[in-house]
Design a protein around this motif. Sequence first.
Motif, PDB file in Angstrom:
ATOM      1  N   GLN A  53       1.047  -1.058   0.162  1.00 17.93           N
ATOM      2  CA  GLN A  53       0.095  -0.189  -0.101  1.00 17.93           C
ATOM      3  C   GLN A  53       1.023   1.446  -0.003  1.00 17.93           C
ATOM      4  OE1 GLN A  53      -3.110   0.231   2.995  1.00 17.93           O
ATOM      5  NE2 GLN A  53      -3.105   2.508   3.042  1.00 17.93           N
ATOM      6  N   SER A  98       2.380   1.427  -2.874  1.00 14.75           N
ATOM      7  CA  SER A  98       1.617   2.000  -3.960  1.00 14.75           C
ATOM      8  C   SER A  98       1.422   3.506  -4.121  1.00 14.75           C
ATOM      9  CB  SER A  98       0.161   1.354  -3.921  1.00 14.75           C
ATOM     10  OG  SER A  98       0.117  -0.292  -4.311  1.00 14.75           O
ATOM     11  N   GLU A  99       1.332   3.985  -2.707  1.00 16.92           N
ATOM     12  CA  GLU A  99       0.926   5.929  -2.768  1.00 16.92           C
ATOM     13  C   GLU A  99       2.391   6.358  -3.340  1.00 16.92           C
ATOM     14  OE1 GLU A  99      -1.455   6.497   0.945  1.00 16.92           O
ATOM     15  OE2 GLU A  99      -1.381   4.483   1.604  1.00 16.92           O
ATOM     16  N   LEU A 119      -3.270  -1.961  -4.303  1.00 22.67           N
ATOM     17  CA  LEU A 119      -4.460  -1.489  -3.755  1.00 22.67           C
ATOM     18  C   LEU A 119      -5.480  -1.739  -2.702  1.00 22.67           C
ATOM     19  CD1 LEU A 119      -3.592   1.818  -4.599  1.00 22.67           C
ATOM     20  CD2 LEU A 119      -3.083   1.855  -2.745  1.00 22.67           C
ATOM     21  N   THR A 168      -6.447   6.083  -3.261  1.00 24.71           N
ATOM     22  CA  THR A 168      -6.693   4.446  -4.010  1.00 24.71           C
ATOM     23  C   THR A 168      -6.739   3.723  -5.179  1.00 24.71           C
ATOM     24  OG1 THR A 168      -8.713   5.727  -4.700  1.00 24.71           O
ATOM     25  CG2 THR A 168      -8.876   5.997  -2.421  1.00 24.71           C
ATOM     26  N   LYS A 169      -7.121   2.732  -4.739  1.00 20.50           N
ATOM     27  CA  LYS A 169      -7.538   2.362  -6.560  1.00 20.50           C
ATOM     28  C   LYS A 169      -7.639   2.709  -7.279  1.00 20.50           C
ATOM     29  CE  LYS A 169      -8.765  -2.306  -8.431  1.00 20.50           C
ATOM     30  NZ  LYS A 169      -9.402  -3.679  -8.159  1.00 20.50           N
TER      31      LYS A 169
END
Length: 528
Positions: A142, A145-146, A199, A213-214
């Motif tokens: 996560q 990814s961010e 995500l 978010t995704k």
Amino acid sequence: MKRYRILFIAMIAMTAFSSCSDFLTTDLTDPKKTSESYYQTPSDAYTALVGCYNGLDLIWNGGVAFPVVSEVLSDNCLGGTGASDGYGYQLLDEFDKSVSPSDVSIYSDTWKHYYQAIYRCNTLIDKIDQVDWSDSTALKNQYESEARFIRAFCYFDMARLWERVPLVTTPTLDNVAQAEPDSTYTQIMKDLRFAVNNLPSTNYANVTSGRVTKWAAESLLARVYLFYSGYYGKTSIGGETAQTALAAVEDVIANSGHSLVSDYTTLWPAASLAKGVSYAGEDNPEVVFSIKYSSTGDYNGNITGNTWMVMEGIREESHFPYQYGWGACTVDPKLYNTFSADDSRRFASIINISEEFPDYSKADKTREYTGYFIKKYSPVCDSSGTSVVSDFQIGQYQDYFAIRYSDVLLMAAELGSPNAVSYYNQVLERADSTATPASSVNGDMIMAQRRLEFAGEGIRYWDLLRQGIDKAAKTIAENTSVSYLDDGGTSPSASQLEANIKATNGFQQIPNDQITLSSGTLKQNAGW
């Protein structure tokens, strides 16, 4: 790229993602920490991630802000600013450096701040395996990814502004040459696909506002694909195609929980105040991704406020609910007249001085005064004309809605969704309940709708440019009221403006001081 050493550690620390003010709480980290010793625990990574988010606050601080310049470059707005100011915004508007020869480094701060944000993201991504995650693999993915999303967000802005930029994906201070666009866009897509795949598929309402978010990653992936495929005429980049882009936004529509608010006016604080309705708030269901701001920033490098909104304030004179500012982005009357009288977006997007502020006395203080200013990102004041924040120049707390759900609907329609007509009509009918619903849609209809829907949000120019430089230049020239142009000399005709835009291929000048600092490694763009 300027050899500018950036602190690897987050320059702010966040105690919780529970609110905007908490999200932007400032706390110095241990000055004894180094990049080799710092990244040990998930908490360390979390603090560094906050620094990545704070990088988004920094990118438009003190420089030419992307949302502002995007409107100036388009057929929506003129450069504006004060009658006694320099001609930097006219240089941008007319794609002509001879208008203001001293502004050859007008984008210097913007360039530097993008790379500061990217450096922070690169450091976290580079060191993320150094952290002891134990069994928290999902949390690791996560955070990565961010950070990758933020890096992709920055590179997408830069690739659109300057096309060929140094592509740096590790925390290096080396003098890096410019990459070809395909390489940059491939990396952007790689980062966004990583975020999409890692995500959680969580309803947006269960994620703290402002965090990636995704759904945000899928939406940005589609936006990047539409620009790249349109401008470069290619059907695939980084493994992404029209089909994968459509699947991404269809997923957002089906599963994210996002939706349109019922009243367009409530999306914007100034418009809500002017109409006397309740603001929908920063966390409303239409916001897919926003850059969060607060009013706690200062002049000591602790930047958390929206520092660019002041540029779009009406020049020198406040009138409830509009706090004065520097008068940039005067709205072209042709844009105002494009809206129908029943379209709620006209009132929500544009300040009409003659109707709302007829005793305005500073027209002669505003360069390229048209009688219209942008409302969506106007600073606000109270009924006595006093700013609602302590420092209206650096303390604006209004978020920038980078991606809205209406954009998702229109992108899906453009990408060929079987539900294209429904998506188009949802946007149209929200804006004007008297409008006749469409029975079919085409590209021209969608582009026209996008102009009205996103006026003042920094999207129009890129929608034009991705249709090809010839069409973009011609459209901007035809829709610009050249009689208002004021560059201190002989303003260009429509044909000259069109030629100027085409000469640059639609891209901006790389800051001259960065070319000098690179010892010539960086090469200037055509037309500049």
